[in-house]
Motif scaffolding. Structure first.
Motif, PDB file in Angstrom:
ATOM      1  N   VAL A  89      21.578   1.517  -8.479  1.00 54.13           N
ATOM      2  CA  VAL A  89      20.111   1.230  -8.531  1.00 54.13           C
ATOM      3  C   VAL A  89      19.562   1.878  -7.282  1.00 54.13           C
ATOM      4  O   VAL A  89      19.986   2.076  -6.353  1.00 54.13           O
ATOM      5  CB  VAL A  89      19.981  -0.272  -8.730  1.00 54.13           C
ATOM      6  CG1 VAL A  89      20.298  -0.805 -10.293  1.00 54.13           C
ATOM      7  CG2 VAL A  89      20.063  -1.152  -7.741  1.00 54.13           C
ATOM      8  N   LEU A  90      18.271   1.847  -7.152  1.00 51.05           N
ATOM      9  CA  LEU A  90      17.311   2.437  -5.994  1.00 51.05           C
ATOM     10  C   LEU A  90      16.506   0.999  -5.571  1.00 51.05           C
ATOM     11  O   LEU A  90      15.936   0.418  -6.219  1.00 51.05           O
ATOM     12  CB  LEU A  90      16.607   3.373  -6.560  1.00 51.05           C
ATOM     13  CG  LEU A  90      17.082   4.648  -7.126  1.00 51.05           C
ATOM     14  CD1 LEU A  90      16.105   5.738  -7.262  1.00 51.05           C
ATOM     15  CD2 LEU A  90      17.905   5.299  -5.784  1.00 51.05           C
ATOM     16  N   ALA A  91      16.526   0.906  -4.145  1.00 48.50           N
ATOM     17  CA  ALA A  91      15.624  -0.076  -3.413  1.00 48.50           C
ATOM     18  C   ALA A  91      14.600   1.056  -3.021  1.00 48.50           C
ATOM     19  O   ALA A  91      14.794   1.835  -2.070  1.00 48.50           O
ATOM     20  CB  ALA A  91      16.378  -0.754  -2.277  1.00 48.50           C
ATOM     21  N   HIS A  92      13.332   0.917  -3.747  1.00 48.68           N
ATOM     22  CA  HIS A  92      12.100   1.723  -3.164  1.00 48.68           C
ATOM     23  C   HIS A  92      11.317   0.670  -2.414  1.00 48.68           C
ATOM     24  O   HIS A  92      10.717  -0.171  -2.572  1.00 48.68           O
ATOM     25  CB  HIS A  92      11.402   2.264  -4.091  1.00 48.68           C
ATOM     26  CG  HIS A  92      10.095   3.015  -3.928  1.00 48.68           C
ATOM     27  ND1 HIS A  92       9.016   2.808  -4.866  1.00 48.68           N
ATOM     28  CD2 HIS A  92       9.831   3.460  -2.718  1.00 48.68           C
ATOM     29  CE1 HIS A  92       8.127   3.469  -4.028  1.00 48.68           C
ATOM     30  NE2 HIS A  92       8.495   3.803  -2.791  1.00 48.68           N
ATOM     31  N   PHE A  93      11.116   0.811  -1.078  1.00 48.86           N
ATOM     32  CA  PHE A  93      10.360   0.358  -0.141  1.00 48.86           C
ATOM     33  C   PHE A  93       9.427   0.895   0.829  1.00 48.86           C
ATOM     34  O   PHE A  93       9.653   2.204   1.056  1.00 48.86           O
ATOM     35  CB  PHE A  93      11.069  -0.883   0.579  1.00 48.86           C
ATOM     36  CG  PHE A  93      12.380   0.142   1.425  1.00 48.86           C
ATOM     37  CD1 PHE A  93      12.020   0.420   2.643  1.00 48.86           C
ATOM     38  CD2 PHE A  93      13.561   0.146   0.878  1.00 48.86           C
ATOM     39  CE1 PHE A  93      13.140   1.192   3.372  1.00 48.86           C
ATOM     40  CE2 PHE A  93      14.577   0.896   1.356  1.00 48.86           C
ATOM     41  CZ  PHE A  93      14.437   1.172   2.747  1.00 48.86           C
ATOM     42  N   TRP A  94       8.352   0.244   1.147  1.00 51.03           N
ATOM     43  CA  TRP A  94       7.428   0.840   1.938  1.00 51.03           C
ATOM     44  C   TRP A  94       6.802  -0.371   2.643  1.00 51.03           C
ATOM     45  O   TRP A  94       7.016  -1.506   2.579  1.00 51.03           O
ATOM     46  CB  TRP A  94       6.234   1.736   1.327  1.00 51.03           C
ATOM     47  CG  TRP A  94       5.638   0.710  -0.013  1.00 51.03           C
ATOM     48  CD1 TRP A  94       4.178   0.095   0.381  1.00 51.03           C
ATOM     49  CD2 TRP A  94       6.090   0.420  -1.120  1.00 51.03           C
ATOM     50  NE1 TRP A  94       4.020  -0.558  -0.712  1.00 51.03           N
ATOM     51  CE2 TRP A  94       5.158  -0.379  -1.534  1.00 51.03           C
ATOM     52  CE3 TRP A  94       7.130   0.839  -1.886  1.00 51.03           C
ATOM     53  CZ2 TRP A  94       5.070  -0.909  -2.977  1.00 51.03           C
ATOM     54  CZ3 TRP A  94       7.505   0.404  -3.073  1.00 51.03           C
ATOM     55  CH2 TRP A  94       6.338  -0.345  -3.746  1.00 51.03           C
ATOM     56  N   PHE A  95       5.821  -0.117   3.591  1.00 47.45           N
ATOM     57  CA  PHE A  95       5.233  -1.106   4.352  1.00 47.45           C
ATOM     58  C   PHE A  95       3.583  -0.922   3.832  1.00 47.45           C
ATOM     59  O   PHE A  95       2.929   0.018   3.828  1.00 47.45           O
ATOM     60  CB  PHE A  95       4.823  -0.957   5.770  1.00 47.45           C
ATOM     61  CG  PHE A  95       6.055  -1.361   6.747  1.00 47.45           C
ATOM     62  CD1 PHE A  95       6.581  -2.638   6.340  1.00 47.45           C
ATOM     63  CD2 PHE A  95       6.819  -0.603   7.498  1.00 47.45           C
ATOM     64  CE1 PHE A  95       7.716  -3.215   7.137  1.00 47.45           C
ATOM     65  CE2 PHE A  95       7.806  -1.002   8.178  1.00 47.45           C
ATOM     66  CZ  PHE A  95       8.195  -2.364   8.030  1.00 47.45           C
ATOM     67  N   GLU A  96       3.185  -2.288   3.568  1.00 48.22           N
ATOM     68  CA  GLU A  96       1.929  -2.322   3.168  1.00 48.22           C
ATOM     69  C   GLU A  96       0.849  -2.603   4.250  1.00 48.22           C
ATOM     70  O   GLU A  96      -0.255  -2.195   4.552  1.00 48.22           O
ATOM     71  CB  GLU A  96       1.478  -3.571   1.860  1.00 48.22           C
ATOM     72  CG  GLU A  96       2.163  -3.344   0.781  1.00 48.22           C
ATOM     73  CD  GLU A  96       1.307  -2.256  -0.114  1.00 48.22           C
ATOM     74  OE1 GLU A  96       0.124  -1.817   0.523  1.00 48.22           O
ATOM     75  OE2 GLU A  96       1.613  -2.000  -0.954  1.00 48.22           O
ATOM     76  N   SER A  97       1.451  -3.137   5.437  1.00 48.37           N
ATOM     77  CA  SER A  97       1.023  -3.223   6.573  1.00 48.37           C
ATOM     78  C   SER A  97       1.939  -3.477   7.722  1.00 48.37           C
ATOM     79  O   SER A  97       3.216  -3.848   7.493  1.00 48.37           O
ATOM     80  CB  SER A  97      -0.068  -4.470   6.692  1.00 48.37           C
ATOM     81  OG  SER A  97       0.811  -5.823   6.528  1.00 48.37           O
ATOM     82  N   PHE A  98       1.663  -3.083   8.729  1.00 47.86           N
ATOM     83  CA  PHE A  98       2.341  -3.103  10.041  1.00 47.86           C
ATOM     84  C   PHE A  98       1.748  -3.473  11.149  1.00 47.86           C
ATOM     85  O   PHE A  98       1.060  -2.790  11.869  1.00 47.86           O
ATOM     86  CB  PHE A  98       3.242  -1.857  10.085  1.00 47.86           C
ATOM     87  CG  PHE A  98       4.486  -1.861  11.336  1.00 47.86           C
ATOM     88  CD1 PHE A  98       5.718  -2.263  10.695  1.00 47.86           C
ATOM     89  CD2 PHE A  98       4.126  -1.783  12.676  1.00 47.86           C
ATOM     90  CE1 PHE A  98       6.669  -2.501  11.268  1.00 47.86           C
ATOM     91  CE2 PHE A  98       5.314  -1.593  13.455  1.00 47.86           C
ATOM     92  CZ  PHE A  98       6.521  -2.216  12.988  1.00 47.86           C
ATOM     93  N   GLY A  99       1.569  -4.865  11.569  1.00 45.74           N
ATOM     94  CA  GLY A  99       0.799  -5.286  12.756  1.00 45.74           C
ATOM     95  C   GLY A  99       1.668  -5.287  14.086  1.00 45.74           C
ATOM     96  O   GLY A  99       2.471  -4.857  14.351  1.00 45.74           O
ATOM     97  N   THR A 100       1.005  -6.132  14.817  1.00 46.13           N
ATOM     98  CA  THR A 100       1.392  -6.348  16.399  1.00 46.13           C
ATOM     99  C   THR A 100       2.878  -6.917  16.303  1.00 46.13           C
ATOM    100  O   THR A 100       3.778  -6.559  16.835  1.00 46.13           O
ATOM    101  CB  THR A 100       0.607  -7.135  17.227  1.00 46.13           C
ATOM    102  OG1 THR A 100      -0.733  -6.340  17.162  1.00 46.13           O
ATOM    103  CG2 THR A 100       0.996  -7.064  18.755  1.00 46.13           C
ATOM    104  N   THR A 101       2.964  -7.960  15.508  1.00 44.20           N
ATOM    105  CA  THR A 101       4.181  -9.085  15.468  1.00 44.20           C
ATOM    106  C   THR A 101       4.889  -8.903  14.149  1.00 44.20           C
ATOM    107  O   THR A 101       6.005  -9.538  14.090  1.00 44.20           O
ATOM    108  CB  THR A 101       3.861 -10.127  16.150  1.00 44.20           C
ATOM    109  OG1 THR A 101       2.918 -10.813  15.473  1.00 44.20           O
ATOM    110  CG2 THR A 101       3.759 -10.211  17.470  1.00 44.20           C
TER     111      THR A 101
END
Length: 157
Positions: A89-101
């Motif tokens: 199967v495939l794990a498709h992932f991304w960041f919706e947000s990437f903050g300081t911590t």
């Protein structure tokens, strides 16, 4: 798609990354479908090699980068179509947000050809200081990888 030697060539995704992962027999419940608790494991099986290939892993009992020391703050999964049996199967992932911590992933677990969405959700993480267990800023290296995974504002699935 699976090649003759068993490797998976993931289909193009409009943003983020699609990592091939394998469903094993012990991921299945008594009905032969992936147990609900194993969907988080499948996501982890996709995230781990992605980050390791970029220098962020846990090897021989040691962190290769301080950013590896982080905790999941929240995990939400919506199940769409059961995964039946073993195989790729495939794990498709991304960041919706990437903050300081902290950061928030969006993800989907897809069929090997990318045509079927088995599950989708979000996973929020917080980088921690190992001594205090308090949130601490990401390193520049993690920020660079994180920026590459950010979903463009105009992107849709």
């Amino acid at each position: 798609m699976t090649s003759a030697n068993g490797t998976i060539t993931p289909p193009h995704v409009p943003f983020g990354h699609a990592e091939p992962v394998w469903v094993h027999f012990d991921d299945l419940d008594m009905m032969g479908i992936v147990h609900n608790a194993k969907y988080a494991v499948l996501l982890e099986r996709g995230l781990t090699p992605y980050w390791a290939e970029r220098g962020f892993s846990f090897e021989n009992g040691r962190l290769t980068a301080p950013d590896v020391f982080h905790a999941v703050r929240e995990l939400s999964i919506s199940f769409r179509t059961p995964i039946r049996g073993t195989g790729p199967v495939l794990a498709h992932f991304w960041f919706e947000s990437f903050g300081t911590t902290s950061a928030e992933y969006g993800f989907r677990l897809l069929s090997a050809d990318g045509a079927t969405v088995h599950a989708e959700g979000r996973r929020a993480i917080v980088r921690l200081d190992p001594a205090t267990l308090r949130p601490t800023p990401w390193t520049d290296g993690a920020k660079a990888v994180g920026q590459a995974l950010l979903r463009p504002e105009s992107a849709t699935l």
